[in-house]
Design an enzyme around this catalytic site. Structure first.
Site, PDB file in Angstrom:
ATOM      1  N   GLU A 111     133.712 -11.987  24.955  1.00 19.84           N
ATOM      2  CA  GLU A 111     135.154 -12.059  24.789  1.00 19.84           C
ATOM      3  C   GLU A 111     135.494 -13.208  23.840  1.00 19.84           C
ATOM      4  O   GLU A 111     134.591 -13.913  23.355  1.00 19.84           O
ATOM      5  CB  GLU A 111     135.860 -12.270  26.128  1.00 19.84           C
ATOM      6  CG  GLU A 111     135.555 -13.604  26.796  1.00 19.84           C
ATOM      7  CD  GLU A 111     136.188 -13.740  28.166  1.00 19.84           C
ATOM      8  OE1 GLU A 111     136.458 -12.727  28.819  1.00 19.84           O
ATOM      9  OE2 GLU A 111     136.382 -14.892  28.605  1.00 19.84           O
ATOM     10  N   GLU A 153     136.728 -21.468  40.541  1.00 22.43           N
ATOM     11  CA  GLU A 153     137.658 -21.478  39.422  1.00 22.43           C
ATOM     12  C   GLU A 153     138.384 -22.823  39.393  1.00 22.43           C
ATOM     13  O   GLU A 153     138.283 -23.622  40.319  1.00 22.43           O
ATOM     14  CB  GLU A 153     138.679 -20.350  39.563  1.00 22.43           C
ATOM     15  CG  GLU A 153     138.094 -18.962  39.454  1.00 22.43           C
ATOM     16  CD  GLU A 153     139.168 -17.893  39.548  1.00 22.43           C
ATOM     17  OE1 GLU A 153     139.296 -17.120  38.594  1.00 22.43           O
ATOM     18  OE2 GLU A 153     139.878 -17.857  40.571  1.00 22.43           O
ATOM     19  N   THR A 200     130.863 -23.469  55.662  1.00 19.83           N
ATOM     20  CA  THR A 200     131.730 -23.045  56.760  1.00 19.83           C
ATOM     21  C   THR A 200     133.134 -22.654  56.304  1.00 19.83           C
ATOM     22  O   THR A 200     133.975 -22.302  57.124  1.00 19.83           O
ATOM     23  CB  THR A 200     131.839 -24.160  57.825  1.00 19.83           C
ATOM     24  OG1 THR A 200     132.364 -25.342  57.208  1.00 19.83           O
ATOM     25  CG2 THR A 200     130.480 -24.456  58.429  1.00 19.83           C
ATOM     26  N   GLY A 201     133.400 -22.699  55.013  1.00 23.39           N
ATOM     27  CA  GLY A 201     134.704 -22.307  54.506  1.00 23.39           C
ATOM     28  C   GLY A 201     134.947 -20.809  54.672  1.00 23.39           C
ATOM     29  O   GLY A 201     134.012 -20.024  54.870  1.00 23.39           O
ATOM     30  N   HIS A 239     141.185 -16.389  31.264  1.00 22.07           N
ATOM     31  CA  HIS A 239     139.994 -17.161  31.583  1.00 22.07           C
ATOM     32  C   HIS A 239     140.118 -18.602  31.091  1.00 22.07           C
ATOM     33  O   HIS A 239     140.762 -18.875  30.079  1.00 22.07           O
ATOM     34  CB  HIS A 239     138.760 -16.538  30.929  1.00 22.07           C
ATOM     35  CG  HIS A 239     138.264 -15.323  31.632  1.00 22.07           C
ATOM     36  ND1 HIS A 239     137.355 -14.463  31.068  1.00 22.07           N
ATOM     37  CD2 HIS A 239     138.551 -14.799  32.847  1.00 22.07           C
ATOM     38  CE1 HIS A 239     137.103 -13.470  31.900  1.00 22.07           C
ATOM     39  NE2 HIS A 239     137.825 -13.657  32.986  1.00 22.07           N
TER      40      HIS A 239
END
Length: 674
Positions: free
Chosen positions: A246, A130, A50-51, A289
């Site tokens: 990377e 994140e 529900t966010g 990152h």
């Protein structure tokens, strides 16, 4: 060969590693590889249903065709968006039988959400959050220990855009849907924005995508390059494979070993192309990152590039080259695409000539991250653990570090008898449950490898024990020390480089004491100013006549790489984040222009989550508000790119609009030389 019978992991080249076993259980995490093959059949559950972000994502994904069966809100039952709300993951599993769960909870709740999904035996768990604290994943019921000893659940992420089947219209993540088209190219990437550029390139080439997996930029990724390559090898929908890597870790080296083996044992191998971001990244920096940093002894981007090239992958310097390149390679192999005279044997040829750079050892006293502390502060922390330190210069460069082994998915000791020779480093992984190194056989092995006398083994154990306690108590991600033998025979530390996880503070406000050690007056003022606006800015050394403004860490690294290869000199790395707004663009311009070296600015935006026309409007307004005189080259790709380019071209401002990278790069380099 069925997927579940494939070997678990390919040993990496270069850095030597000892492995440990956490269980003798016959259940294998490799048995879950087939769970990555999502499609129209996949029933998706949302945790954090529900966010705001989850709600927006569910609406888009449903409209696209993803089969979503509901979501979880702890302790609540009801309905949201016409779909059921379940009080727990277990209840959702019992009633809706989901094949996958998308985790949309804050970073500091992600570890618990992953554990719930594992316990409920959800086949595929995709964690997009994140700022997930490293130690949450390491210690929260030892998530990766749980995963490695079961055969039901596969994890993708954390800190990743997710996984998407363009053929099956199944999206589990936040990828920009307009870029995707059903097709035959499988893509595995660390970077979100670079993966979107890659997707758009293959779509423009008429190839489309089969399955796109983002392993993400996290230190403790649940799925890696080799896992995805195994899927693509046996996937009948996938004819060509693209890998986007990377700096940080050794996953690309493992992939290179796998590719080499695959090409040797396969009569008509699928063509593989690759890119590695961070060729120009300064040593010791964390480039946006969470995992874009290298532990002692780990390979730099140049080493990864050459390993993949030697293995037979066709290397490119920019993702827009993937589409045309892959179409040619597919034609050469007789699979699909256009024909060419170069032949399939040309896979070892790169699509450009790359400037060779010899990596240099990293000084241990550099202040390279907001939560790297000064050496004297690291010494103070060691003294609190009764470890002898000597601040006088020393010729000793024997090194002991505690860091994270990204392949073993555990903490590890990194030992090197010569810290100035990274190839001599060896990793010794161990369990997060380790408590006492006093009589540990592991310390004996480390001591033997370093060639230390038997009389110092106890002192080495004391140093390792102290570093391990600091690592856990203060949530470090990398603790490096250099030591020697004092006159009294004791070991003493002469150098220390301590880094602590900023996610622990950013998402959970833990480790405030460590965070308070930071002195922003001693840092580059542009970097401090950028951080206030949520921008990651790294000031680069040298003549630096080109300022860069990019959305996404991977794309920002690649932009600096590609401009340098074309002969440009970049003044900075700048990542506005995945969503560039008019405010972040304005702040970015202001910070870039404060650098007097900058003669021209290169804006390289991929409009995925944010539309190109909105970005163009922000650029125009910021340019006017700041009364800018520096010429700006703007490359816009992605959603509404033509409208955005038109707005730039018709603005009447000294803005130069392009869609292709090559032409844009040539223009900004020429402007910077005036």
């Amino acid at each position: 060969m069925p997927l579940h019978s494939l070997p678990r992991r390919v040993p990496q080249a270069g850095l030597r590693i000892r492995r440990f076993s956490t269980s003798s259980c016959s259940a294998s995490y490799a048995d879950t590889l087939h769970n990555l093959k999502i499609g129209a059949h996949t029933k998706v559950l949302f945790q954090g249903f529900t966010g705001r972000q989850a709600t927006a994502n569910v609406k888009e994904s449903l409209e696209w065709g993803t089969k979503i069966v509901g979501g979880v809100k702890p302790g609540v039952e009801g309905e949201h968006l016409g779909l059921p709300i379940f009080p727990s993951v277990k209840a959702a599993h019992e009633k809706a039988k989901p094949d996958a769960s998308a985790i949309y909870v804050p970073g500091n709740q992600t570890a618990q959400a992953i554990e719930e999904a594992i316990e409920a035996e959800i086949p595929l768990v995709v964690a997009v959050a994140e700022h997930v604290p490293i130690h949450d994943i390491l210690r929260f019921q030892k998530i990766h220990s749980m995963l490695q000893t079961q055969s039901k659940t596969r994890l993708v992420g954390a800190n990743c855009p997710g996984i998407i089947s363009a053929i099956g219209k199944c999206r589990i993540g936040f990828q920009p849907l307009p870029c995707f088209a059903p097709g035959n190219v499988g893509i595995i990437a660390k970077s979100g924005t670079l993966s979107y550029e890659t997707v758009a390139s293959t779509t423009r080439a008429g190839l489309g995508q089969s399955l796109c997996i983002s392993m993400g930029g996290d230190v403790l990724a649940g799925t890696n390059f080799v896992d995805a390559l195994k899927i693509f090898e046996h996937d009948s929908d996938t004819e060509g494979i693209i890998l986007v890597g990377e700096i940080g870790g050794t996953a690309e080296m493992d992939a290179a070993e796998w590719i080499k083996d695959y090409r040797q044992r396969t009569q008509n191998p699928k063509p593989i192309m690759a890119l590695v971001g961070g060729l120009e990244a300064p040593p010791g920096r964390i480039m946006g990152h969470a995992g874009a940093w290298a532990a002692p002894g780990e390979p730099d981007a140049q080493t990864k590039y050459h390993a993949l090239e030697r293995a037979g992958a066709v290397m490119v310097n920019h993702p827009e080259k993937f589409g045309v390149g892959m179409k040619t390679l597919l034609g050469n192999t007789g699979r699909v695409g256009t024909s060419s005279t170069s032949g399939a044997s040309s896979q070892k040829r790169g699509l450009h000539t790359m400037r060779r750079i010899t990596p240099t050892p990293r000084p241990m006293n550099q202040q390279k991250r907001s939560l790297y502390v000064k050496q004297f502060q690291a010494f103070d922390i060691l003294k609190q653990k009764s470890i002898p330190v000597n601040e006088a210069p020393s010729n000793s460069d024997t090194s002991i570090s505690i860091s994270v082994d990204r392949t073993a998915l555990s903490p590890c000791i990194i030992a090197s008898p010569s810290a100035s020779q990274p190839d001599k480093a060896q990793k010794f992984p161990f369990s997060y449950t380790q408590t006492n190194f006093g009589n540990s056989p592991l310390v004996a092995d480390v001591s033997s490898y370093l060639g230390l006398p038997e009389s110092t083994k106890g002192k080495l154990a004391d140093l390792v024990q102290a570093l391990w306690e600091i690592f856990k108590e203060k949530e470090a991600f990398n603790l490096e020390t250099r030591f020697g033998t004092a006159a009294d025979g004791n070991l003493e530390v002469h150098g220390a480089h301590f880094g602590f996880d900023d996610a622990a503070f950013r998402s959970s406000k833990r480790q405030e004491e460590i965070h308070s050690l930071r002195n922003t007056t001693e840092e580059a003022p542009e970097e401090v100013e950028a951080e206030k606006d949520g921008i990651v800015y790294v000031k680069l050394e040298g003549e630096g006549s080109i300022g860069t403004l990019v959305n996404g860490a991977g794309l920002a690294m690649n932009t600096v790489d590609a401009l340098t290869i074309h002969g440009g000199h970049c003044a900075n790395f700048l990542d506005t984040g995945g969503k560039a707004t008019s405010e972040t663009v304005k702040s970015s311009f202001r910070i870039i222009c404060s650098d007097t070296r900058v003669n021209a600015i290169f804006v390289n935006i991929f409009g995925g989550l944010t539309r190109c026309d909105m970005i163009a409007e922000g650029i125009i307004l910021a340019f006017r508000d700041l009364h800018m005189k520096v010429p700006v080259v703007v490359r816009l790709r992605g959603t509404n790119e033509e409208l955005g380019q038109k707005m730039i071209a018709e603005s009447g401002l000294p803005l130069h609009a392009f869609d292709g990278f090559e032409d844009a790069a040539k223009k900004v380099i020429a402007l910077a030389q005036k």
